[in-house]
Write a protein that holds these residues in place. Sequence first.
Motif, mmCIF file in Angstrom:
data_model
loop_
_atom_site.group_PDB
_atom_site.id
_atom_site.type_symbol
_atom_site.label_atom_id
_atom_site.label_comp_id
_atom_site.label_asym_id
_atom_site.label_seq_id
_atom_site.Cartn_x
_atom_site.Cartn_y
_atom_site.Cartn_z
ATOM 1 N N UNK A 1 44.480 44.228 50.042
ATOM 2 C CA UNK A 1 45.876 44.668 50.042
ATOM 3 C C UNK A 1 46.810 43.591 50.594
ATOM 4 N N UNK A 2 46.338 42.823 51.566
ATOM 5 C CA UNK A 2 47.139 41.702 52.076
ATOM 6 C C UNK A 2 47.304 40.644 50.985
ATOM 7 N N UNK A 3 46.228 40.359 50.263
ATOM 8 C CA UNK A 3 46.300 39.400 49.153
ATOM 9 C C UNK A 3 47.284 39.898 48.096
ATOM 10 N N UNK A 4 47.232 41.185 47.794
ATOM 11 C CA UNK A 4 48.177 41.778 46.840
ATOM 12 C C UNK A 4 49.621 41.517 47.268
ATOM 13 N N UNK B 1 53.440 32.894 33.315
ATOM 14 C CA UNK B 1 52.990 32.799 34.697
ATOM 15 C C UNK B 1 53.153 34.140 35.423
ATOM 16 N N UNK B 2 54.275 34.813 35.152
ATOM 17 C CA UNK B 2 54.538 36.079 35.840
ATOM 18 C C UNK B 2 53.474 37.121 35.509
ATOM 19 N N UNK B 3 53.068 37.192 34.249
ATOM 20 C CA UNK B 3 52.071 38.201 33.874
ATOM 21 C C UNK B 3 50.723 37.920 34.526
ATOM 22 N N UNK B 4 50.343 36.654 34.614
ATOM 23 C CA UNK B 4 49.091 36.302 35.291
ATOM 24 C C UNK B 4 49.170 36.678 36.769
ATOM 25 N N UNK B 5 50.272 36.332 37.395
ATOM 26 C CA UNK B 5 50.470 36.654 38.808
ATOM 27 C C UNK B 5 50.427 38.165 39.031
ATOM 28 N N UNK B 6 51.123 38.911 38.184
ATOM 29 C CA UNK B 6 51.127 40.365 38.320
ATOM 30 C C UNK B 6 49.743 40.945 38.041
ATOM 31 N N UNK B 7 49.013 40.355 37.108
ATOM 32 C CA UNK B 7 47.652 40.816 36.832
ATOM 33 C C UNK B 7 46.737 40.619 38.034
ATOM 34 N N UNK B 8 46.842 39.463 38.670
ATOM 35 C CA UNK B 8 46.041 39.205 39.876
ATOM 36 C C UNK B 8 46.448 40.141 41.013
ATOM 37 N N UNK B 9 47.757 40.350 41.155
ATOM 38 C CA UNK B 9 48.242 41.265 42.192
ATOM 39 C C UNK B 9 47.727 42.678 41.938
ATOM 40 N N UNK B 10 47.728 43.094 40.682
ATOM 41 C CA UNK B 10 47.245 44.435 40.351
ATOM 42 C C UNK B 10 45.763 44.577 40.690
#
Length: 107
Positions: A40-43, A1-10
């Motif tokens: 950037x707010x979404x990030x 889950x963390x990698x997916x979240x970080x991928x979306x944030x990136x």
Amino acid sequence: MALLLFGLAAAAEIGGCFAFWSVLRLGKNPLWLAPGLVSLVVFAWLLTRSEATYAGRAYAAYGGVYIAASLVWLWLVEGTRPDRWDLAGALLCLAGAAVILFADRSP
């Protein structure tokens, strides 16, 4: 889950920053800044969804994913294929992120 979240944030961070790059460096229409700011707010919001207990640890682990995602952006959006040094650096960063993310911190 963390990698997916970080991928979306990136993706959100890179997209937002590229909007500014496009306006300030490539002379694109300043209206591109509006979706860039939203991105950037979404990030920032996505990064707060991390399960990490401490913000600094979330940011550090995210950094490795961000670097790898930036090279994907370089290739897919900017049309420049990462070289072996780019890939070696990204792998080192992802290894560091994995240590931070998955380390057993039980007493």
